[in-house]
Scaffold this active site. Structure first.
Site, PDB file in Angstrom:
ATOM      1  N   VAL B  15      84.442  52.035 -26.630  1.00 20.48           N
ATOM      2  CA  VAL B  15      84.814  52.095 -25.213  1.00 20.48           C
ATOM      3  C   VAL B  15      85.241  53.519 -24.858  1.00 20.48           C
ATOM      4  CG1 VAL B  15      85.494  49.675 -25.003  1.00 20.48           C
ATOM      5  CG2 VAL B  15      87.174  51.359 -25.757  1.00 20.48           C
ATOM      6  N   CYS B  16      85.220  53.805 -23.579  1.00 21.55           N
ATOM      7  CA  CYS B  16      85.638  55.106 -23.064  1.00 21.55           C
ATOM      8  C   CYS B  16      87.105  55.344 -23.424  1.00 21.55           C
ATOM      9  CB  CYS B  16      85.465  55.130 -21.543  1.00 21.55           C
ATOM     10  SG  CYS B  16      86.019  56.645 -20.778  1.00 21.55           S
ATOM     11  N   PRO B  17      87.568  56.492 -23.895  1.00 17.97           N
ATOM     12  CA  PRO B  17      86.782  57.726 -24.039  1.00 17.97           C
ATOM     13  C   PRO B  17      86.229  57.948 -25.452  1.00 17.97           C
ATOM     14  CG  PRO B  17      89.070  58.270 -24.337  1.00 17.97           C
ATOM     15  CD  PRO B  17      88.986  56.761 -24.232  1.00 17.97           C
TER      16      PRO B  17
END
Lengths: 269, 81
Positions: B15-17
């Site tokens: 998932v981001c980041p």
């Protein structure tokens, strides 16, 4: 040695920074910082260094945690009262970040032991988090003599100051303040009081300087004294000249070994 | 588009980041001019990862949608990034 998945996540906000990246984070993980004094300045400095992943942290303090320390020395908890400060600090670091190796020195820095402590792990950077002039001159002289960069700082009441010494680049603490004031001429923060947050502001600036030095980025406070007044909320950055006649870092130094100065009577309990 | 990659990573499980972090760290260990192929999810990763790589000085060669809804990104490592 590549970053593990856990480290990639833990330090992701560092790695994203263009000036840090994975390589910079690895520099931080391999670095060694000695923090002298696990008190008002040393507590926040140490905690931010530990969170940042400074792989080896040395803690020096002879004292035990006192109830009156807890108003500002945030590395210690209520249950730590009576415990050696270095032990309490080590426990906090271990709980914060398993990447960090802690070395504790449960002793007072003196002319006899300071160079051995600095050389023990060949520390990259030293943080002066002490609260008295004899220790500040001792740390300055030892760092100049052993060619170690260090961050000086002091806090009292609503004021703080900090400067950074890097060997061969700019003045040392003794270039600016030639010798300690006479014992009892200047109150310590035990007598004068200090707003608890002062250590947080100035100690965190010291940790910032250590990280910048390790990463080799930005401009350090070499040749400058940064002062902070919390009441007027003013920072001042004062340019400091190097003193060619400085007794320790000048052209003809007379201080060739660290010196023990007489302590303020209030500091000797 | 027919591009020959030097390395491949799949960041569809991230998932981001961390998507960008993993891509950035992989590129750091590659040589200038080498090409990294990245499999990434639609949405935030497909939008943000190529943009962040460009900001870092890398060259985005191609971004195309796969049949399974994921994206394939080809990025060339920028000089001394």
């Amino acid at each position: 040695m590549a970053l593990t998945d856990k480290q990639m996540e833990r330090y992701s906000r560092h790695v994203i920074l263009k000036q840090v990246g994975g390589k910079g984070q690895q520099k931080i993980l391999k670095s060694k910082v000695l923090v002298i004094g696990t008190g008002g300045l040393g507590a926040p400095a140490t905690m931010y260094l530990a969170a940042a992943g400074v792989g080896n942290i040395g803690l020096v303090d002879f004292d035990t945690v006192d109830l009156s320390n807890l108003q500002r020395q945030i590395i210690h908890q209520t249950a730590d009262v009576g415990k050696a400060k270095v032990k309490s600090g080590e426990e906090t670091i271990n709980a914060m970040n398993p990447d960090i190796k802690v070395t504790t020195y449960n002793e007072k820095v003196t002319a006899a032991n300071i160079c051995d402590i600095i050389k023990d792990k060949d520390y990259d950077f030293v943080i002066d988090g002490t609260d008295n002039f004899p220790a500040k001159f001792l740390i300055n002289d030892a760092c100049v003599i052993t060619k170690k960069p260090f961050s000086h700082a002091g806090i009292i009441r609503f004021e703080g100051q900090t400067m950074t010494y890097v060997p061969g680049k700019g003045p040392c603490y003794r270039c600016v303040f030639k010798e300690p004031p006479p014992p009892d001429a200047v109150p310590t923060c035990r007598q004068a009081g200090v707003l608890g947050v002062m250590g947080g502001v100035i100690g965190t600036l010291q940790a910032t300087e250590a990280l910048k030095y390790i990463l080799g980025i930005g401009e350090l406070l070499t040749g400058y004294l940064l002062t902070y007044n919390a009441l007027t909320m003013t920072f001042r950055k004062v340019k400091l000249p190097k003193n060619k006649k400085c007794a320790v870092c000048g052209e003809n130094p007379i201080v060739l070994n660290p010196v023990d100065y007489e302590a303020n009577a209030c500091d000797m309990r | 588009m027919n591009i020959k990659e030097d390395e491949f990573i799949d960041i569809t499980d991230l998932v981001c980041p961390i998507t960008f972090v993993k891509t950035k760290i992989t590129l750091e260990d590659m040589e200038d001019g080498q090409i990294l192929k990245v499999r990434l999810n639609d949405g935030e990763p497909a939008q943000n990862v190529p943009r962040s790589l460009k900001e870092e000085g890398h060259k985005v060669l191609d971004l195309s949608k796969n049949d399974d809804g994921t994206y394939t990104l080809f990025v060339e490592k920028g000089e001394s990034v």
